[in-house]
Design a protein around this motif. Structure first.
Motif, PDB file in Angstrom:
ATOM      1  N   TYR A 124      -6.752   2.770   7.448  1.00  0.00           N
ATOM      2  CA  TYR A 124      -7.119   2.123   6.180  1.00  0.00           C
ATOM      3  C   TYR A 124      -6.292   0.849   5.962  1.00  0.00           C
ATOM      4  CZ  TYR A 124      -7.972   1.651   1.120  1.00  0.00           C
ATOM      5  OH  TYR A 124      -8.301   1.179  -0.139  1.00  0.00           O
ATOM      6  N   ARG A 125      -5.028   0.919   6.319  1.00  0.00           N
ATOM      7  CA  ARG A 125      -4.186  -0.278   6.209  1.00  0.00           C
ATOM      8  C   ARG A 125      -4.760  -1.413   7.072  1.00  0.00           C
ATOM      9  NH1 ARG A 125       0.095  -1.852   9.741  1.00  0.00           N
ATOM     10  NH2 ARG A 125       1.296  -3.542   8.798  1.00  0.00           N
ATOM     11  N   SER A 146     -12.435   2.435   2.523  1.00  0.00           N
ATOM     12  CA  SER A 146     -12.602   0.993   2.596  1.00  0.00           C
ATOM     13  C   SER A 146     -13.926   0.541   1.950  1.00  0.00           C
ATOM     14  CB  SER A 146     -12.562   0.560   4.068  1.00  0.00           C
ATOM     15  OG  SER A 146     -12.723  -0.816   4.169  1.00  0.00           O
ATOM     16  N   LEU A 189      -9.209  -8.119   3.478  1.00  0.00           N
ATOM     17  CA  LEU A 189      -8.548  -8.938   2.450  1.00  0.00           C
ATOM     18  C   LEU A 189      -7.862 -10.178   3.026  1.00  0.00           C
ATOM     19  CD1 LEU A 189      -7.023  -5.948   0.464  1.00  0.00           C
ATOM     20  CD2 LEU A 189      -8.973  -7.338  -0.235  1.00  0.00           C
ATOM     21  N   VAL A 242      -0.566  -6.254   4.873  1.00  0.00           N
ATOM     22  CA  VAL A 242      -0.439  -5.090   3.998  1.00  0.00           C
ATOM     23  C   VAL A 242       0.747  -4.259   4.483  1.00  0.00           C
ATOM     24  CG1 VAL A 242      -1.543  -2.981   3.143  1.00  0.00           C
ATOM     25  CG2 VAL A 242      -2.932  -5.039   3.509  1.00  0.00           C
ATOM     26  N   TYR A 262     -12.378  -3.315  -3.065  1.00  0.00           N
ATOM     27  CA  TYR A 262     -10.978  -3.584  -3.435  1.00  0.00           C
ATOM     28  C   TYR A 262     -10.853  -4.242  -4.806  1.00  0.00           C
ATOM     29  CZ  TYR A 262      -9.951  -2.389   1.376  1.00  0.00           C
ATOM     30  OH  TYR A 262      -9.827  -1.715   2.570  1.00  0.00           O
ATOM     31  N   ILE A 276      -2.190  -1.133  -3.797  1.00  0.00           N
ATOM     32  CA  ILE A 276      -3.181  -0.147  -3.370  1.00  0.00           C
ATOM     33  C   ILE A 276      -2.486   1.217  -3.285  1.00  0.00           C
ATOM     34  CG2 ILE A 276      -4.723   0.572  -1.492  1.00  0.00           C
ATOM     35  CD1 ILE A 276      -4.721  -2.405  -0.570  1.00  0.00           C
ATOM     36  N   SER A 311      -7.945  -2.762   5.581  1.00  0.00           N
ATOM     37  CA  SER A 311      -7.636  -3.540   4.372  1.00  0.00           C
ATOM     38  C   SER A 311      -7.135  -4.935   4.743  1.00  0.00           C
ATOM     39  CB  SER A 311      -6.595  -2.809   3.515  1.00  0.00           C
ATOM     40  OG  SER A 311      -7.050  -1.509   3.190  1.00  0.00           O
ATOM     41  N   GLN A 312      -6.296  -5.006   5.763  1.00  0.00           N
ATOM     42  CA  GLN A 312      -5.783  -6.308   6.220  1.00  0.00           C
ATOM     43  C   GLN A 312      -6.929  -7.205   6.687  1.00  0.00           C
ATOM     44  OE1 GLN A 312      -1.219  -5.958   7.660  1.00  0.00           O
ATOM     45  NE2 GLN A 312      -2.697  -5.424   9.246  1.00  0.00           N
ATOM     46  N   TYR A 331       0.858  -1.195   0.000  1.00  0.00           N
ATOM     47  CA  TYR A 331       0.000   0.000   0.000  1.00  0.00           C
ATOM     48  C   TYR A 331       0.891   1.240   0.000  1.00  0.00           C
ATOM     49  CZ  TYR A 331      -2.917   3.660   2.208  1.00  0.00           C
ATOM     50  OH  TYR A 331      -3.552   4.839   2.524  1.00  0.00           O
ATOM     51  N   CYS A 344       2.992  -0.894   4.213  1.00  0.00           N
ATOM     52  CA  CYS A 344       2.633   0.483   3.845  1.00  0.00           C
ATOM     53  C   CYS A 344       3.862   1.376   3.694  1.00  0.00           C
ATOM     54  CB  CYS A 344       1.707   1.055   4.919  1.00  0.00           C
ATOM     55  SG  CYS A 344       1.223   2.745   4.589  1.00  0.00           S
TER      56      CYS A 344
END
Length: 211
Positions: free
Chosen positions: A32-33, A205, A40, A44, A209, A77, A36-37, A8, A46
């Motif tokens: 957001y990280r 989010s 998904l 992730v 994705y 991302i 996302s983890q 990311y 960053c």
């Protein structure tokens, strides 16, 4: 063990820096990280390239530096925050010269820069296996009618980039509208507080994705 982590890359201005919360407190990038983890089910990693006061032109210049170019090449991302400082600079100029054209010129120029930013990323990320997330602008000055008009004009243009392949735009304007007191930092009142950054991350989010 996750041998296939996602990468990311966050690029932008003070919003990406996380101005408005205490040092080491999470901004939207960190929230957001984390989201996302969870969604998904992958690690992730960053990287962040941002500085306070960065305009769209500054972000475009960042994308030409070797380290950022390499990071874009690897990114799955990408988020970009930019445009707020372009408008703030134009507003300062307007207060001095009372020339409304300086504001419309700033909007047009920043949108041209955004087009070049998206083009540059598309050119660098050869795989097309990435998502690019932009944010429109919220209004930290709800009591000033011209501020709202200007931000709406900017947003209606930036929202169109969401029609491009791999690109979606988070609607921060609606998130912050009428919630300014709850979501903006007491210090300065322009940047989000911790809850504001969390809501920013949530808006990003919720864009999903895919691909």
């Amino acid at each position: 063990m996750d041998f296939n982590p996602l990468r990311y890359l966050a690029i932008g201005d003070s919003l990406t820096v996380g101005v408005g919360v205490l040092f080491l407190d999470p901004g939207f990038v960190e929230y957001y990280r984390g989201m996302s983890q969870q969604i998904l089910k992958k690690s992730v990693f960053c990287k962040k390239y941002a500085r306070s006061g960065a305009t769209t032109e500054d972000v475009l210049k960042m994308l030409h530096s070797p380290s950022v170019t390499e990071a874009v090449n690897c990114a799955d991302i990408i988020t970009i925050t930019a445009g707020g400082d372009d408008l703030i600079n134009a507003a300062k100029e307007f207060l001095i010269n009372k020339n409304e054209e300086s504001v419309s010129h700033a909007i047009n120029q920043s949108l041209k820069n955004y087009s070049k930013i998206i083009e540059r990323i598309r050119h660098l990320d050869k795989q097309d296996q990435y998502i690019l997330r932009l944010t429109n602008l919220y209004n930290p000055f709800p009591g000033i009618p011209i501020a709202d008009e200007t931000i709406k004009a900017f947003n209606s243009s930036i929202n169109r980039f969401g029609l491009e392949m791999n690109v979606k735009v988070a609607d921060l304007y609606s998130v912050f509208k009428r919630n300014e007191r709850a979501l903006l930092s007491k210090k300065g009142g322009v940047h989000p507080n911790s809850e504001g950054y969390y809501q920013m991350a949530l808006a990003l989010s919720r864009l999903g994705y895919s691909p």
